[in-house]
Design an enzyme around this catalytic site. Structure first.
Site, mmCIF file in Angstrom:
data_model
loop_
_atom_site.group_PDB
_atom_site.id
_atom_site.type_symbol
_atom_site.label_atom_id
_atom_site.label_comp_id
_atom_site.label_asym_id
_atom_site.label_seq_id
_atom_site.Cartn_x
_atom_site.Cartn_y
_atom_site.Cartn_z
ATOM 1 C CE1 TYR A 437 0.830 -0.031 4.372
ATOM 2 C CE2 TYR A 437 -1.451 -0.519 4.807
ATOM 3 C CZ TYR A 437 -0.177 -0.328 5.260
ATOM 4 O OH TYR A 437 0.088 -0.429 6.590
ATOM 5 C CD GLU A 438 -0.641 4.715 1.922
ATOM 6 O OE1 GLU A 438 -0.877 5.542 1.024
ATOM 7 O OE2 GLU A 438 -1.511 4.353 2.737
ATOM 8 N N GLY A 439 1.381 2.844 -2.713
ATOM 9 C CA GLY A 439 2.214 2.681 -3.903
ATOM 10 C C GLY A 439 3.120 1.486 -3.727
#
Length: 593
Positions: A437-439
């Site tokens: 997550y978050e890229g």
């Protein structure tokens, strides 16, 4: 197995490596000292150890509960969250103009390592709020900030970031959530968002969502997106909570880990929202939130690894199994502890070296966030450059290694780790999401080589290389620190060679840059840790040379020696691999996989 926040390690980094007492002339540092920071961290550690850590395992087992849109957390979590708010911890680094304590970011990041190590899932509730707070603080109107930030700063109100939809994750240009202007400064927000961490819960009186949406009639793609503030409950002019807004949790995701955090499907049905910043600049404004979250995710991944390492050390001391190859070390017992076995020590030292280097990398980077506010333009610009350059490295490298450390911790536990008798499996499961997550970490690598390296003509990377060269020149003498400095110089040389290769081959064929990106990021991460380990070695050896008999410093040098001798050589393999280019990856037809 009891978690203990790593107070000594972090105070060593803050006081003796970063020497934060040198920064009293910088904004935010005027009224603090190393003594005060030490007191804050001691109290923060006590809170993490005694309030958060005891509910981590039970929260993993119980998870969150959804009932017709209402989400409740695991037993004891609401009380722990409210105790955190009452103690003022969420406000530690928030702006005093909105009720925060105004502590430097580097202090807040130190406390964040404690909470994430005590319970990664629990730490996400205040962590997501901090990200939403940052986005509103940086971009919203003064009216919106005055209305929402005071209670977000304290944690009385939660916050989220709403980007992902069923049809789009990384490619946010495909967002379908729409915003219709109402002519009175508000918008009607309609759409669905998925994987929204802390999207709904019973811990806080209100939850303030930051939502990426497309204003009706705006162009397709990224340029048509805007960012909106959408509260769970409407807020009156006097700050009172009013009626429910048109936003609901439609369900909870069933996940591999972080069970104590509510990962929600959020449904927006003509919800009232307010524009944050200007129309069409949603991605620009959301990047403030995303960068905050990416740093927090790197911290989280590393902190989980730190907790997994602690648990593995405790287990290794207690577990009796086999005999030392050099003769029994516990002759009166049925077997020796597994601490006598070289391969167990290899796993523990690898974990320790990554964890302690990563802790320093996090705090060094957080200090750059503070220096961005410097009145000196050169200092501020340099710090801003470093934050941009290092954020993808920190997020990806430390989450990769945090998961690796958690895996090593499970291996030390053996079969006991794979079963649910110990927390080794929870640490492994919880750490895995941080790489996604978050890229995803692959996206972070592409961001590094495609955007961050060439930005401003490569100004950031050239400045960073110059800083390393200066450190090497100033500390390259003989003695115990020399292997650290020599190792750093060699790693920097390899990273510089890799950077030149990207410049020459990436422009000719963009696939070459993409194919090299992950190995380049790993080479960058190793070099960053080499830089911090060299600084820690310098500080520790200075204490030893001054006559200190504290075993902490000897242990620090021994751990660093493992990093130099057994981890730093990986830099060479990453350089060799990245220089092979894209051909071996792209030549095979898709149907042949």
């Amino acid at each position: 197995m009891a978690y203990k926040a790593p107070v000594r390690d972090l105070t060593f980094i803050l006081n003796e490596v970063l020497e934060i007492d040198r920064y009293t002339n910088q904004p935010g540092f005027e009224d603090i000292s190393s003594d005060l920071v030490g007191q804050i961290l001691e109290e923060g550690a006590r809170f993490a150890d005694e309030v958060i850590a005891p509910i981590n395992h039970s929260g993993d087992k119980e998870g969150c509960h959804w009932d017709n849109g209402v989400v409740t957390g695991p037993k004891g979590w609401k009380e722990a969250y409210q105790a955190m708010v009452a103690a003022g911890w969420p406000a530690l680094s928030a702006d005093p103009a909105y009720g925060g304590q105004g502590m430097p970011a580097v202090v807040g990041m130190a406390f964040g390592q404690f909470t994430a190590g005590a319970s990664a899932a629990f730490s996400m509730y205040p962590g997501l709020t901090a990200g939403a707070y940052a986005g509103i603080h940086a971009n919203a109107s003064d009216e919106l900030k005055a209305k929402y930030l005071p209670k977000m700063a304290t944690g009385e109100w939660g916050g989220t970031m709403n980007l992902t939809e069923p049809q789009c994750g990384t490619d946010l240009g495909m967002v379908r959530t729409k915003a219709v202007p109402q002519g009175d400064g508000t918008y009607r927000i309609t759409g669905q968002k998925i994987w929204i961490s802390a999207g709904e819960h019973d811990f806080a009186d209100n939850i303030i969502h930051t939502v990426l949406a497309r204003v009706e009639g705006a162009p397709a793609g990224i340029k048509g997106l805007s960012l909106f503030l959408v509260p769970k409950f409407m807020v009156g002019e006097d700050g009172s909570i009013g009626e429910r807004n048109g936003v609901q949790c439609a369900g909870l995701e069933h996940k591999m880990g972080i069970h104590g955090n509510a990962t929600c499907v959020m449904s927006y049905d003509d919800a009232t929202g307010w524009l944050i910043g200007e129309e069409g600049r949603g991605m620009n404004n959301m990047f403030v939130v995303m960068n905050e979250a990416r740093l927090g995710t790197g911290l989280q991944g590393l902190a989980i690894g730190a907790a997994a390492y602690q648990a593995a050390v405790q287990f290794a001391h207690d577990r009796l199994q086999g005999r030392s190859l050099t003769g029994p070390k516990n002759p009166d017992g049925p077997a020796d502890s597994i601490m006598v076995h070289p391969d167990v020590r290899r796993m523990l030292l690898e974990a320790k070296a990554f964890v302690e280097g990563g802790q320093a990398f996090i705090l060094w980077t957080a200090l750059q966030a503070d220096l961005e506010k410097s009145a000196d333009e050169t200092t501020a610009q340099k710090a801003k450059d470093y934050m941009g350059l290092l954020t993808p490295v920190l997020k990806a490298y430390l989450t990769d290694k945090g998961f690796h450390v958690a895996s090593l911790g499970m291996q030390v536990h053996g079969g006991s780790g794979y079963t649910e008798h110990f927390q080794a499996s929870q640490y492994l499961r919880d750490a895995r999401i941080t790489m996604i997550y978050e890229g995803t970490n692959g996206i972070q690598a592409l961001d590094l080589v495609g955007r961050k390296l060439p930005s401003n003509g490569g100004r950031a990377i050239m400045s960073w290389f110059a800083d390393i060269d200066a450190f090497v020149a100033d500390n390259g003498g003989e003695g115990p620190v020399k292997p650290f400095v020599d190792g750093l110089a060699d790693a920097k040389k390899k990273l510089q060679e890799a950077t030149m290769w990207l410049m020459q081959n990436g422009m000719a064929n963009p696939d070459n840059a993409a194919a090299a990106s992950t190995d380049y990021l790993n080479l960058f991460g190793i070099t960053a840790l080499a830089y911090l380990w060299a600084q820690m070695a310098k500080a520790a050896q200075a204490k030893i040379d001054a006559g200190s008999t504290d075993p902490f410093y000897v242990t620090k040098m021994q751990t660093g020696r493992y990093f130099v001798e057994r981890i730093l050589p990986d830099a060479a393999s990453h350089l060799v691999k990245l220089k092979t280019g894209a051909e071996v990856l792209m030549q095979m037809p898709a149907e042949a996989f």
